[in-house]
Design an enzyme around this catalytic site. Sequence first.
Site, PDB file in Angstrom:
ATOM      1  CE1 TYR A   1      21.934  40.734  59.256  1.00  0.00           C
ATOM      2  CE2 TYR A   1      21.243  38.509  58.679  1.00  0.00           C
ATOM      3  CZ  TYR A   1      20.943  39.837  58.929  1.00  0.00           C
ATOM      4  OH  TYR A   1      19.638  40.270  58.873  1.00  0.00           O
TER       5      TYR A   1
ATOM      6  CB  SER B   1      17.128  38.154  61.008  1.00  0.00           C
ATOM      7  OG  SER B   1      17.148  37.257  59.920  1.00  0.00           O
TER       8      SER B   1
HETATM    9  N1  NAP Z   1      16.222  41.678  53.657  1.00  0.00           N
HETATM   10  C1  NAP Z   1      16.209  40.580  54.380  1.00  0.00           C
HETATM   11  O1  NAP Z   1      16.144  39.460  53.865  1.00  0.00           O
HETATM   12  C2  NAP Z   1      16.242  40.679  55.890  1.00  0.00           C
HETATM   13  C3  NAP Z   1      15.867  39.531  56.628  1.00  0.00           C
HETATM   14  C4  NAP Z   1      15.877  39.612  58.018  1.00  0.00           C
HETATM   15  C5  NAP Z   1      16.240  40.780  58.653  1.00  0.00           C
HETATM   16  N2  NAP Z   1      16.608  41.869  57.913  1.00  0.00           N
HETATM   17  C6  NAP Z   1      16.996  43.078  58.641  1.00  0.00           C
HETATM   18  O2  NAP Z   1      16.140  44.137  58.265  1.00  0.00           O
HETATM   19  C7  NAP Z   1      16.789  45.386  58.512  1.00  0.00           C
HETATM   20  C8  NAP Z   1      16.600  46.272  57.290  1.00  0.00           C
HETATM   21  O3  NAP Z   1      17.272  45.702  56.184  1.00  0.00           O
HETATM   22  P1  NAP Z   1      16.660  45.701  54.706  1.00  0.00           P
HETATM   23  O4  NAP Z   1      16.448  44.303  54.326  1.00  0.00           O
HETATM   24  O5  NAP Z   1      15.536  46.633  54.634  1.00  0.00           O
HETATM   25  O6  NAP Z   1      17.921  46.185  53.856  1.00  0.00           O
HETATM   26  P2  NAP Z   1      18.293  47.605  53.235  1.00  0.00           P
HETATM   27  O7  NAP Z   1      17.303  48.002  52.205  1.00  0.00           O
HETATM   28  O8  NAP Z   1      19.718  47.468  52.853  1.00  0.00           O
HETATM   29  O9  NAP Z   1      18.145  48.621  54.449  1.00  0.00           O
HETATM   30  C9  NAP Z   1      19.084  48.715  55.486  1.00  0.00           C
HETATM   31  C10 NAP Z   1      18.971  50.085  56.101  1.00  0.00           C
HETATM   32  O10 NAP Z   1      19.885  50.159  57.214  1.00  0.00           O
HETATM   33  C11 NAP Z   1      20.730  51.280  57.033  1.00  0.00           C
HETATM   34  N3  NAP Z   1      22.053  51.054  57.604  1.00  0.00           N
HETATM   35  C12 NAP Z   1      22.806  49.934  57.533  1.00  0.00           C
HETATM   36  N4  NAP Z   1      23.961  50.131  58.193  1.00  0.00           N
HETATM   37  C13 NAP Z   1      23.918  51.394  58.689  1.00  0.00           C
HETATM   38  C14 NAP Z   1      24.807  52.179  59.464  1.00  0.00           C
HETATM   39  N5  NAP Z   1      25.986  51.710  59.897  1.00  0.00           N
HETATM   40  N6  NAP Z   1      24.454  53.447  59.769  1.00  0.00           N
HETATM   41  C15 NAP Z   1      23.272  53.950  59.354  1.00  0.00           C
HETATM   42  N7  NAP Z   1      22.381  53.251  58.626  1.00  0.00           N
HETATM   43  C16 NAP Z   1      22.707  51.991  58.307  1.00  0.00           C
HETATM   44  C17 NAP Z   1      20.797  51.470  55.534  1.00  0.00           C
HETATM   45  O11 NAP Z   1      21.151  52.807  55.289  1.00  0.00           O
HETATM   46  P3  NAP Z   1      22.334  53.194  54.284  1.00  0.00           P
HETATM   47  O12 NAP Z   1      21.938  52.651  52.960  1.00  0.00           O
HETATM   48  O13 NAP Z   1      22.317  54.658  54.350  1.00  0.00           O
HETATM   49  O14 NAP Z   1      23.569  52.549  54.829  1.00  0.00           O
HETATM   50  C18 NAP Z   1      19.376  51.172  55.105  1.00  0.00           C
HETATM   51  O15 NAP Z   1      18.574  52.309  55.300  1.00  0.00           O
HETATM   52  C19 NAP Z   1      18.246  45.047  58.823  1.00  0.00           C
HETATM   53  O16 NAP Z   1      18.455  45.120  60.217  1.00  0.00           O
HETATM   54  C20 NAP Z   1      18.379  43.624  58.328  1.00  0.00           C
HETATM   55  O17 NAP Z   1      19.387  42.925  59.021  1.00  0.00           O
HETATM   56  C21 NAP Z   1      16.592  41.851  56.549  1.00  0.00           C
END
Ligand code: NAP
Length: 263
Positions: A152, A139
């Site tokens: 985080y 990130s």
């Molecule tokens: N959205 C942003 O602004 C942003 C910015 C920078 C980086 N990121 C990173 O991008 C990645 C994806 O996030 P996203 O934005 O796409 O959010 P999201 O839609 O909430 O997706 C997160 C995914 O990770 C899974 N997950 C989280 N904790 C878990 C655990 N303990 N065990 C198994 N699965 C787990 C969730 O599955 P479940 O629902 O089944 O828990 C979901 O499939 C993350 O690493 C996040 O930190 C996001």
Amino acid sequence: MPEALRPLAVVTGASSGIGYELAKLAAEAGHDLVLAADRPEIVEAAQALRQFGGWVDYIQVDLSTRDGEEKLIALIGQRPVDLLMANAGHGLGHGFLDQALSDWRHVVDTNITGTLYLVHRLGQKMRERGRGRILFVGSIAALMPGTFQAVYNASKAFIDCFAVALRDELKDSGISVTCLQPGATDTDFFVRAGLDDARIGSGRKDDPAIVAKAGYEAMMRGEGDVVAGLKNRSRATPAAAIPPQGGAAERRRGLAEPGAGLM
Ligand SMILES: NC(=O)c1ccc[n+]([C@@H]2O[C@H](COP(=O)([O-])OP(=O)(O)OC[C@H]3O[C@@H](n4cnc5c(N)ncnc54)[C@H](OP(=O)(O)O)[C@@H]3O)[C@@H](O)[C@H]2O)c1
């Protein structure tokens, strides 16, 4: 598990957001998929991704635990992994001392320990085979002090830093290591992190499909760091990457401050 007729992509956190889009790109490009996430939505995601014609399997596990990681590794079995997209992760808003120990530990255990566990185990097999691609989802939060999401941001700083070093360690191994650094992206992330009432939760965000495409393509080209989003690239300048300073923390506090997005 079928014979390895198609290349195999493993995507963690594939039930929604960036992970789902990464899995879709791999499926469209002709990969079989092994997906993991912690909630039942992974069943629906796997079903939707079968439309691309490849074989898709999934497991519903908590990747913050060793047991969950081992179950995923057992599902993959002996089949070689061509692409490993270590995307599962989540945020956590509010002041550190106000967070429950179990909650902030879950961030560390998912974002750092679980990610490294999987990369360690599958990376060793890739090295034996002399090929493979690893994508970390870091990130741009890694480049900034995360006031009101301190654990985080620090977890992503770990991942971003780790990925650069691993990339160098593996430079002659046939394994490429890429780190995608998204900015604010329009996914379930903010609601899950309890940041939906903060300014960052209600602000403009990037499309997860576009963010995932930037990361996927960089991984396939074997590039190192990729910052997704034009606005984010300007934030991720070398000047922003200096060690966190108090002034920067003060400037950032308004972004994730509880309730500040409702004004
Ligand atoms: N959205 C942003 O602004 C942003 C910015 C920078 C980086 N990121 C990173 O991008 C990645 C994806 O996030 P996203 O934005 O796409 O959010 P999201 O839609 O909430 O997706 C997160 C995914 O990770 C899974 N997950 C989280 N904790 C878990 C655990 N303990 N065990 C198994 N699965 C787990 C969730 O599955 P479940 O629902 O089944 O828990 C979901 O499939 C993350 O690493 C996040 O930190 C996001």
